[in-house]
Design an enzyme around this catalytic site. Structure first.
Site, PDB file in Angstrom:
ATOM      1  CB  SER A  22      11.799   0.707  15.378  1.00 57.93           C
ATOM      2  OG  SER A  22      10.991   1.431  16.293  1.00 57.93           O
ATOM      3  CG  ASN A  24       8.610   4.523  19.213  1.00 62.77           C
ATOM      4  OD1 ASN A  24       8.656   5.658  18.760  1.00 62.77           O
ATOM      5  ND2 ASN A  24       8.448   4.274  20.503  1.00 62.77           N
ATOM      6  CG  ASP A  83      15.042  -2.465  24.148  1.00 68.38           C
ATOM      7  OD1 ASP A  83      13.898  -2.604  23.689  1.00 68.38           O
ATOM      8  OD2 ASP A  83      15.309  -2.625  25.348  1.00 68.38           O
ATOM      9  CG  ASP A 170      11.583  12.617  25.034  1.00 65.91           C
ATOM     10  OD1 ASP A 170      12.322  11.782  25.605  1.00 65.91           O
ATOM     11  OD2 ASP A 170      11.610  12.826  23.809  1.00 65.91           O
TER      12      ASP A 170
END
Length: 209
Positions: A22, A24, A83, A170
């Site tokens: 990742s 992120n 994912d 979020d």
């Protein structure tokens, strides 16, 4: 792609280096917190300077597996990919696997949340605000063996977004049984109920404990 079925014996994850597939930073932070009790040495694909592969799968599991396989092949180490995304009932489960793409380049999730809100507004006041997050995890060994897991959390969308303690979508998601958004409840509370935590519980039970 290799799929591991529940009737098959799960492969255990042995101590050593685990590459997190990742780039992120929000995901990496949550993944490292979830793995912290197990003493694994983790390094991210971003830290290794690896590019991101093309995610052209048609499901969260498929895209997680693409990323995990790519990193395992490039590094010769066990790789873990995540994912995940937001699925909105009234939008036919969109943005779904395209959740990150709705944020554009560079990633702007304020823009993505605005797009979700606009799409729902266009549906009319009667449009359902029901939604769920999905997290697919793919653990891939250098020999090509794969273990896949998937977690979900259901709730409702709110507008305007609230909170600054999360990432992605979020701030506009409130889980069932809660009043605060995922960006308001804080890391520990989110860890107890999130889609990512649910997927990790499955992975840990199968491959680490």
């Amino acid at each position: 792609m290799t799929q591991t079925h529940s009737s098959e014996k799960r492969r255990r994850l042995e101590p050593g280096r685990l590459v997190l597939a990742s780039h992120n930073q929000g995901k990496l932070r949550e993944i490292r917190e979830l793995l912290s009790p197990f003493g694994l040495e983790t390094v991210s694909a971003a830290e290794l300077g690896l590019p991101e592969p093309v995610e052209d799968g048609n499901s969260f599991i498929a895209n997680a597996e693409i990323k995990a396989r790519f990193v395992a092949e490039k590094t010769g180490s066990v790789a873990l990919a995540d994912d995940s995304g937001l699925c909105v009932e009234a939008l036919d489960e969109a943005p779904g696997i395209y959740s990150a793409r709705w944020a554009g380049e560079p990633r702007d999730f304020d823009k993505a949340m605005e797009k979700v809100h606009q799409e729902l507004t266009a549906k009319g006041a009667e449009a359902s605000k029901r939604a769920h997050f999905v997290c697919a995890l793919s653990l891939c060994w250098p020999d090509g063996h794969v273990e896949n897991f998937e977690g979900h959390v259901w709730g409702n969308l709110i507008w305007p977004p609230r909170g600054d303690r999360g990432f992605g979508y979020d701030p506009m998601f409130v889980a069932d049984g809660h009043q605060q958004s995922f960006a308001e409840i804080g890391a520990e509370a989110k860890k107890a109920i999130s889609h990512r935590s649910e997927a990790f519980k499955q992975l840990l039970a199968a491959c680490l404990r």
